[in-house]
Design a protein around this motif. Structure first.
Motif, short mmCIF file in Angstrom:
data_model
loop_
_atom_site.label_atom_id
_atom_site.label_comp_id
_atom_site.label_asym_id
_atom_site.label_seq_id
_atom_site.Cartn_x
_atom_site.Cartn_y
_atom_site.Cartn_z
N ILE A 1 -4.46 7.63 1.11
CA ILE A 1 -4.13 6.67 0.05
C ILE A 1 -2.67 6.82 -0.34
O ILE A 1 -1.94 5.83 -0.45
CB ILE A 1 -5.06 6.84 -1.17
CG1 ILE A 1 -6.48 6.39 -0.80
CG2 ILE A 1 -4.54 6.08 -2.38
CD1 ILE A 1 -7.54 6.78 -1.80
N GLU A 2 -2.21 8.06 -0.52
CA GLU A 2 -0.82 8.28 -0.91
C GLU A 2 0.17 7.89 0.18
O GLU A 2 1.31 7.54 -0.12
CB GLU A 2 -0.60 9.75 -1.30
CG GLU A 2 -1.22 10.10 -2.64
CD GLU A 2 -0.87 11.49 -3.10
OE1 GLU A 2 -0.16 12.23 -2.38
OE2 GLU A 2 -1.30 11.86 -4.21
N GLY B 1 -0.34 5.35 2.19
CA GLY B 1 -0.46 3.92 2.38
C GLY B 1 -1.29 3.54 3.58
O GLY B 1 -1.38 2.37 3.92
N ARG C 1 1.73 9.40 -5.60
CA ARG C 1 2.16 10.75 -5.22
C ARG C 1 3.18 11.29 -6.22
O ARG C 1 3.07 12.43 -6.68
CB ARG C 1 2.72 10.77 -3.80
CG ARG C 1 3.17 12.15 -3.35
CD ARG C 1 3.64 12.21 -1.91
NE ARG C 1 4.59 11.16 -1.60
CZ ARG C 1 4.34 10.10 -0.81
NH1 ARG C 1 3.16 9.94 -0.24
NH2 ARG C 1 5.26 9.20 -0.59
N GLY D 1 1.08 3.98 -2.94
CA GLY D 1 0.79 5.37 -2.57
C GLY D 1 1.92 6.31 -2.96
O GLY D 1 1.68 7.40 -3.48
N ARG E 1 0.84 -1.20 0.00
CA ARG E 1 0.00 0.00 0.00
C ARG E 1 0.87 1.25 0.00
O ARG E 1 0.59 2.21 -0.71
CB ARG E 1 -0.93 0.02 1.21
CG ARG E 1 -2.10 -0.93 1.10
CD ARG E 1 -3.20 -0.62 2.11
NE ARG E 1 -2.71 -0.30 3.44
CZ ARG E 1 -2.64 -1.15 4.46
NH1 ARG E 1 -3.01 -2.40 4.30
NH2 ARG E 1 -2.21 -0.75 5.63
N ARG E 2 1.94 1.24 0.80
CA ARG E 2 2.83 2.41 0.84
C ARG E 2 3.58 2.59 -0.47
O ARG E 2 3.77 3.72 -0.93
CB ARG E 2 3.81 2.27 2.00
CG ARG E 2 3.15 2.49 3.33
CD ARG E 2 4.13 2.41 4.46
NE ARG E 2 3.43 2.60 5.72
CZ ARG E 2 3.95 2.36 6.89
NH1 ARG E 2 5.19 1.92 6.99
NH2 ARG E 2 3.26 2.56 7.98
#
Length: 90
Positions: free
Chosen positions: A46-47, A49, A19, A15, A11-12
């Motif tokens: 979201i960005e 994560g 970005r 994200g 997720r990170r």
């Protein structure tokens, strides 16, 4: 107990890529959020994560950023989905 929403690492990573692409397209977080019908704070989560992004949001985001990243004389091909997938792998 909350349902497992996938790897925090992934997720990170996603994200961070979103970005970078937003910044390369010259959009502020607020502009991107408004264009995607999200709140600024939801886009920030979201960005960073913190929140999982669904496939529809990622595709829509990539399409919108791609419009600003692609040269004006470049015609979009049928392989647009391949371009955004390749961008995520970088």
């Amino acid at each position: 107990m909350p349902k497992n929403t996938g790897s925090t690492f992934l997720r990170r990573k996603l994200g961070a890529k979103l970005r970078r692409l937003r910044e390369e397209a010259g959009w502020t977080l607020g502009e991107a959020a408004a264009e995607l019908d999200k709140t600024r704070s939801a886009s920030q989560r979201i960005e960073s994560g913190e929140t999982r992004a669904d496939a529809h949001l990622v595709r829509t985001t990539m399409d919108k950023y791609d419009e600003d990243l692609v040269r004006p004389h470049y015609r979009r091909s049928n392989s647009a989905s391949l371009r955004w997938r390749a961008a995520l792998r970088r």
